[in-house]
Design a protein around this motif. Structure first.
Motif, PDB file in Angstrom:
ATOM      1  N   THR A 128       0.964  -0.849   0.116  1.00 23.67           N
ATOM      2  CA  THR A 128       0.098   0.394  -0.180  1.00 23.67           C
ATOM      3  C   THR A 128       0.563   1.468   0.362  1.00 23.67           C
ATOM      4  OG1 THR A 128      -1.484  -1.262   1.179  1.00 23.67           O
ATOM      5  CG2 THR A 128      -2.227   1.411   1.099  1.00 23.67           C
ATOM      6  N   VAL A 129       0.462   1.922  -0.609  1.00 22.10           N
ATOM      7  CA  VAL A 129       1.355   3.511  -1.510  1.00 22.10           C
ATOM      8  C   VAL A 129       0.203   4.843  -0.362  1.00 22.10           C
ATOM      9  CG1 VAL A 129       2.832   4.914  -3.143  1.00 22.10           C
ATOM     10  CG2 VAL A 129       3.170   2.354  -2.534  1.00 22.10           C
ATOM     11  N   ALA A 130       0.873   5.189  -0.100  1.00 25.62           N
ATOM     12  CA  ALA A 130       0.513   6.942  -0.208  1.00 25.62           C
ATOM     13  C   ALA A 130       1.176   7.630  -0.124  1.00 25.62           C
ATOM     14  CB  ALA A 130      -0.750   6.193   1.397  1.00 25.62           C
ATOM     15  N   GLY A 131       1.362   8.681  -0.441  1.00 24.40           N
ATOM     16  CA  GLY A 131       2.140   9.961  -1.154  1.00 24.40           C
ATOM     17  C   GLY A 131       3.904   9.151  -0.436  1.00 24.40           C
ATOM     18  N   ASP A 132       4.005   9.370   0.147  1.00 27.09           N
ATOM     19  CA  ASP A 132       5.893   9.048  -0.013  1.00 27.09           C
ATOM     20  C   ASP A 132       5.976   7.535   1.377  1.00 27.09           C
ATOM     21  OD1 ASP A 132       6.898  10.577  -1.943  1.00 27.09           O
ATOM     22  OD2 ASP A 132       7.350  12.297  -0.156  1.00 27.09           O
ATOM     23  N   GLU A 133       4.924   6.904   1.256  1.00 29.50           N
ATOM     24  CA  GLU A 133       5.159   6.050   2.148  1.00 29.50           C
ATOM     25  C   GLU A 133       4.642   4.579   1.812  1.00 29.50           C
ATOM     26  OE1 GLU A 133       4.369   6.155   7.076  1.00 29.50           O
ATOM     27  OE2 GLU A 133       2.246   5.142   6.030  1.00 29.50           O
ATOM     28  N   LEU A 134       5.096   3.926   1.636  1.00 29.61           N
ATOM     29  CA  LEU A 134       5.330   2.053   1.568  1.00 29.61           C
ATOM     30  C   LEU A 134       4.827   1.185   2.377  1.00 29.61           C
ATOM     31  CD1 LEU A 134       6.711  -0.003  -1.880  1.00 29.61           C
ATOM     32  CD2 LEU A 134       6.428  -0.562   0.270  1.00 29.61           C
ATOM     33  N   ALA A 135       4.019   0.209   2.719  1.00 32.20           N
ATOM     34  CA  ALA A 135       3.468  -0.154   4.082  1.00 32.20           C
ATOM     35  C   ALA A 135       3.500  -1.604   3.003  1.00 32.20           C
ATOM     36  CB  ALA A 135       2.668  -0.063   4.681  1.00 32.20           C
ATOM     37  N   TYR A 136       3.898  -2.723   4.003  1.00 31.22           N
ATOM     38  CA  TYR A 136       3.574  -4.519   2.931  1.00 31.22           C
ATOM     39  C   TYR A 136       3.830  -5.063   4.170  1.00 31.22           C
ATOM     40  CZ  TYR A 136       8.125  -6.034   3.084  1.00 31.22           C
ATOM     41  OH  TYR A 136       9.735  -5.984   4.100  1.00 31.22           O
ATOM     42  N   GLU A 137       2.529  -6.276   4.038  1.00 24.79           N
ATOM     43  CA  GLU A 137       2.596  -7.140   4.317  1.00 24.79           C
ATOM     44  C   GLU A 137       3.112  -8.428   3.292  1.00 24.79           C
ATOM     45  OE1 GLU A 137      -0.975  -8.564   5.965  1.00 24.79           O
ATOM     46  OE2 GLU A 137       0.386  -9.962   7.435  1.00 24.79           O
ATOM     47  N   LEU A 138       3.538 -10.057   3.699  1.00 28.11           N
ATOM     48  CA  LEU A 138       4.064 -11.060   3.359  1.00 28.11           C
ATOM     49  C   LEU A 138       3.473 -11.474   4.541  1.00 28.11           C
ATOM     50  CD1 LEU A 138       6.477 -11.842   1.312  1.00 28.11           C
ATOM     51  CD2 LEU A 138       5.744 -13.072   3.301  1.00 28.11           C
ATOM     52  N   ARG A 139       2.371 -12.669   3.354  1.00 26.86           N
ATOM     53  CA  ARG A 139       2.020 -14.041   4.141  1.00 26.86           C
ATOM     54  C   ARG A 139       2.139 -15.017   3.515  1.00 26.86           C
ATOM     55  NH1 ARG A 139      -1.520 -10.425   3.533  1.00 26.86           N
ATOM     56  NH2 ARG A 139      -2.204 -11.343   1.692  1.00 26.86           N
ATOM     57  N   MET A 140       2.462 -16.478   3.989  1.00 24.66           N
ATOM     58  CA  MET A 140       3.613 -17.680   3.240  1.00 24.66           C
ATOM     59  C   MET A 140       3.511 -18.682   4.231  1.00 24.66           C
ATOM     60  SD  MET A 140       7.242 -17.734   3.267  1.00 24.66           S
ATOM     61  CE  MET A 140       8.077 -18.341   5.422  1.00 24.66           C
ATOM     62  N   ALA A 141       2.236 -19.750   2.351  1.00 23.87           N
ATOM     63  CA  ALA A 141       2.123 -21.229   3.925  1.00 23.87           C
ATOM     64  C   ALA A 141       3.644 -21.552   3.502  1.00 23.87           C
ATOM     65  CB  ALA A 141       1.190 -21.614   3.234  1.00 23.87           C
ATOM     66  N   ALA A 142       4.576 -22.218   4.313  1.00 28.34           N
ATOM     67  CA  ALA A 142       5.518 -23.092   4.107  1.00 28.34           C
ATOM     68  C   ALA A 142       6.053 -24.137   5.823  1.00 28.34           C
ATOM     69  CB  ALA A 142       6.562 -22.403   4.121  1.00 28.34           C
ATOM     70  N   VAL A 143       6.703 -24.754   5.323  1.00 29.71           N
ATOM     71  CA  VAL A 143       7.207 -25.880   5.931  1.00 29.71           C
ATOM     72  C   VAL A 143       6.041 -26.580   6.652  1.00 29.71           C
ATOM     73  CG1 VAL A 143       9.569 -25.122   5.945  1.00 29.71           C
ATOM     74  CG2 VAL A 143       8.187 -23.780   7.494  1.00 29.71           C
ATOM     75  N   GLY A 144       5.186 -27.026   5.893  1.00 28.56           N
ATOM     76  CA  GLY A 144       3.665 -27.548   6.811  1.00 28.56           C
ATOM     77  C   GLY A 144       3.168 -26.731   7.613  1.00 28.56           C
ATOM     78  N   ARG A 145       3.155 -25.838   7.731  1.00 24.73           N
ATOM     79  CA  ARG A 145       2.123 -24.247   7.888  1.00 24.73           C
ATOM     80  C   ARG A 145       1.120 -24.226   7.585  1.00 24.73           C
ATOM     81  NH1 ARG A 145       6.279 -26.671  10.586  1.00 24.73           N
ATOM     82  NH2 ARG A 145       6.363 -25.889  12.945  1.00 24.73           N
ATOM     83  N   PRO A 146       0.096 -23.667   7.810  1.00 20.22           N
ATOM     84  CA  PRO A 146      -1.363 -22.643   7.103  1.00 20.22           C
ATOM     85  C   PRO A 146      -0.466 -21.394   6.723  1.00 20.22           C
ATOM     86  CG  PRO A 146      -1.747 -23.111   8.826  1.00 20.22           C
ATOM     87  CD  PRO A 146      -0.431 -23.725   8.704  1.00 20.22           C
ATOM     88  N   MET A 147      -0.624 -20.869   5.417  1.00 21.03           N
ATOM     89  CA  MET A 147      -1.100 -19.098   5.535  1.00 21.03           C
ATOM     90  C   MET A 147      -0.620 -18.201   6.530  1.00 21.03           C
ATOM     91  SD  MET A 147      -0.331 -17.508   2.656  1.00 21.03           S
ATOM     92  CE  MET A 147      -0.799 -18.393   1.058  1.00 21.03           C
ATOM     93  N   THR A 148      -0.035 -18.231   6.607  1.00 21.45           N
ATOM     94  CA  THR A 148       0.514 -16.816   8.084  1.00 21.45           C
ATOM     95  C   THR A 148       1.140 -16.127   7.841  1.00 21.45           C
ATOM     96  OG1 THR A 148       0.445 -19.708   9.084  1.00 21.45           O
ATOM     97  CG2 THR A 148       1.554 -17.188  10.758  1.00 21.45           C
ATOM     98  N   HIS A 149       1.039 -14.904   8.542  1.00 16.78           N
ATOM     99  CA  HIS A 149       1.422 -13.717   8.045  1.00 16.78           C
ATOM    100  C   HIS A 149       3.442 -14.285   8.589  1.00 16.78           C
ATOM    101  CE1 HIS A 149       2.819  -9.391   9.378  1.00 16.78           C
ATOM    102  NE2 HIS A 149       3.271  -9.732  10.144  1.00 16.78           N
ATOM    103  N   HIS A 150       4.063 -13.432   7.942  1.00 20.58           N
ATOM    104  CA  HIS A 150       5.735 -13.548   7.720  1.00 20.58           C
ATOM    105  C   HIS A 150       6.136 -12.195   8.418  1.00 20.58           C
ATOM    106  CE1 HIS A 150       9.306 -14.901   7.745  1.00 20.58           C
ATOM    107  NE2 HIS A 150       9.535 -15.006   6.162  1.00 20.58           N
TER     108      HIS A 150
END
Lengths: 158, 158
Positions: A128-150
């Motif tokens: 998400t970009v608002a003006g001069d700020e960029l925020a991101y979030e990444l979620r991942m399903a890995a090594v047997g875990r379901p889709m989870t915040h990373h």
């Protein structure tokens, strides 16, 4: 090699262009410790209808190199985008998603990996970009875990 | 972010480190014309056991941007290497191969692609470094054609 004019197809992604820097935090429900990082992100172009993307992170406490990514963002009709990202962990992340009002939502259509890489099943990202700020979030399903915040980070235009 | 010492695992790939520039030629048995290009390649590291790799090419005649690639090279025991490369064409190339006496031979173990990318089935690459000269050849099976010569270039340390 000077930068040519922006390709019209990149208009919907132009808000990403530039260099960004800031801090983020990571966690995952395995035995890794929670961590904080300094990150530098760069989006640029060469006059063609594709964005080039690199990022790198270092440990916020001791400056040790952590992760890095490099790839390409391909704008598509109807507010869609395709993304290909290489990882030093041996993964290739191929994603598709939407670009609407300064917000990008991506989900992998394929994750491939080299023989020694850990299992990563799927990745979802939100930028998400608002003006001069960029925020991101990444979620991942890995090594047997379901889709989870990373990962989550907030960067500013450098 | 200064460059830390070379990770010992990168020793067998150290001959690739640096910036390279030169010219190459491409062809493929489709309706594309044969073409010649100027290329810049960079291999570098951040102290971790992985090489970072980028390249970009421009048309040798008019300087127009052509291709670009970005990815990571992961040395493995027993003179092996794993490679992940992202392409602006929407492809992710995941390869494995050998590193012996300044010569790298790679073959894809997987090629994945975004929805709008052309079909690429497999890629083979050979890199040979002798002193300050790096030569490579790339063969490709794509759009219904069998494994066929596509690119060759000779670069010098910049």
């Amino acid at each position: 090699m000077t930068t040519p004019p922006l390709h019209p197809a990149l208009g919907p992604l132009a808000f990403l262009l530039g260099e960004w820097a800031g801090t983020g935090a990571g966690s995952y429900p395995t035995d890794i410790r929670d961590f904080r990082y300094h990150e530098e992100v760069r989006f640029w172009h060469r006059g063609k209808p594709v964005l080039l993307y690199t990022q790198r992170t270092v440990d916020l406490d001791d400056g040790a190199p952590l992760h890095a990514e490099m790839g390409f963002w391909r704008p598509q009709p109807d507010d869609r985008v395709e993304v290909v990202i290489s990882h030093p962990t041996g993964h290739a992340e191929v994603s598709a998603g939407s670009v609407v009002d300064g917000r990008v939502e991506l989900a992998t259509t394929a994750v491939t990996a080299t023989g020694t890489a850990k299992e990563v099943t799927a990745v979802e990202r939100t930028f998400t970009v608002a003006g001069d700020e960029l925020a991101y979030e990444l979620r991942m399903a890995a090594v047997g875990r379901p889709m989870t915040h990373h990962l989550a980070a907030t960067l500013r235009r450098a």
